[in-house]
Motif scaffolding. Structure first.
Motif, PDB file in Angstrom:
ATOM      1  N   PRO A  32       0.630  -1.070  -0.056  1.00 36.91           N
ATOM      2  CA  PRO A  32       0.050  -0.065  -0.149  1.00 36.91           C
ATOM      3  C   PRO A  32       0.702   1.275   0.083  1.00 36.91           C
ATOM      4  O   PRO A  32       1.604   1.288   1.006  1.00 36.91           O
ATOM      5  CB  PRO A  32      -0.796  -0.133   1.290  1.00 36.91           C
ATOM      6  CG  PRO A  32      -0.113  -1.244   2.145  1.00 36.91           C
ATOM      7  CD  PRO A  32       0.620  -2.087   1.104  1.00 36.91           C
ATOM      8  N   ALA A  33       0.841   1.975  -1.165  1.00 37.18           N
ATOM      9  CA  ALA A  33       1.767   3.191  -1.346  1.00 37.18           C
ATOM     10  C   ALA A  33       1.445   4.284  -0.315  1.00 37.18           C
ATOM     11  O   ALA A  33       2.123   5.434  -0.067  1.00 37.18           O
ATOM     12  CB  ALA A  33       1.500   3.699  -2.707  1.00 37.18           C
ATOM     13  N   ARG A  34       0.024   4.406   0.236  1.00 36.79           N
ATOM     14  CA  ARG A  34      -0.230   5.450   1.228  1.00 36.79           C
ATOM     15  C   ARG A  34       0.250   5.497   2.634  1.00 36.79           C
ATOM     16  O   ARG A  34       0.485   6.501   3.261  1.00 36.79           O
ATOM     17  CB  ARG A  34      -1.822   5.539   1.363  1.00 36.79           C
ATOM     18  CG  ARG A  34      -2.461   5.996   0.077  1.00 36.79           C
ATOM     19  CD  ARG A  34      -3.889   6.025   0.319  1.00 36.79           C
ATOM     20  NE  ARG A  34      -4.710   6.558  -0.694  1.00 36.79           N
ATOM     21  CZ  ARG A  34      -4.596   6.360  -1.948  1.00 36.79           C
ATOM     22  NH1 ARG A  34      -4.036   5.737  -2.232  1.00 36.79           N
ATOM     23  NH2 ARG A  34      -5.847   6.900  -2.648  1.00 36.79           N
ATOM     24  N   ASP A  35       0.995   4.215   2.945  1.00 37.77           N
ATOM     25  CA  ASP A  35       1.478   4.151   4.229  1.00 37.77           C
ATOM     26  C   ASP A  35       3.164   3.903   4.299  1.00 37.77           C
ATOM     27  O   ASP A  35       3.664   2.762   3.886  1.00 37.77           O
ATOM     28  CB  ASP A  35       0.845   2.945   4.965  1.00 37.77           C
ATOM     29  CG  ASP A  35       1.265   2.620   6.403  1.00 37.77           C
ATOM     30  OD1 ASP A  35       2.067   3.477   6.857  1.00 37.77           O
ATOM     31  OD2 ASP A  35       1.045   1.643   6.968  1.00 37.77           O
ATOM     32  N   PRO A  36       3.885   5.164   4.298  1.00 40.19           N
ATOM     33  CA  PRO A  36       5.155   4.967   4.308  1.00 40.19           C
ATOM     34  C   PRO A  36       5.882   4.041   5.177  1.00 40.19           C
ATOM     35  O   PRO A  36       6.799   3.255   4.821  1.00 40.19           O
ATOM     36  CB  PRO A  36       5.575   6.319   4.459  1.00 40.19           C
ATOM     37  CG  PRO A  36       4.738   7.231   4.547  1.00 40.19           C
ATOM     38  CD  PRO A  36       3.175   6.400   4.719  1.00 40.19           C
TER      39      PRO A  36
END
Length: 66
Positions: A32-36
């Motif tokens: 998931p790209a939204r969670d660094p």
């Protein structure tokens, strides 16, 4: 003086085997790209797994070739 030709040859072979540019789309699709933090954890896990696999191949290959 170290043999830089052999080192360069080994690095090129490693890059060709690992093929990091081809792995980027798969990695981005699976994380998931939204969670660094999740991206960092996944990248660390993948890096350790690849390191273990390559180390096993080196050690196993050395035993087979001897």
């Amino acid at each position: 003086m170290p043999e830089y030709g052999s080192l360069l040859q080994a690095m090129i072979a490693l890059i060709a085997i690992a093929n990091p540019l081809a792995a980027v789309p798969a990695f981005l699709a699976l994380v998931p790209a939204r969670d660094p933090l999740a991206v960092r954890r996944a990248a660390t896990r993948v890096a350790l797994a690849v390191f273990a696999i390559l180390l096993g191949a080196v050690l196993g290959g050395t035993l087979v070739l001897e």
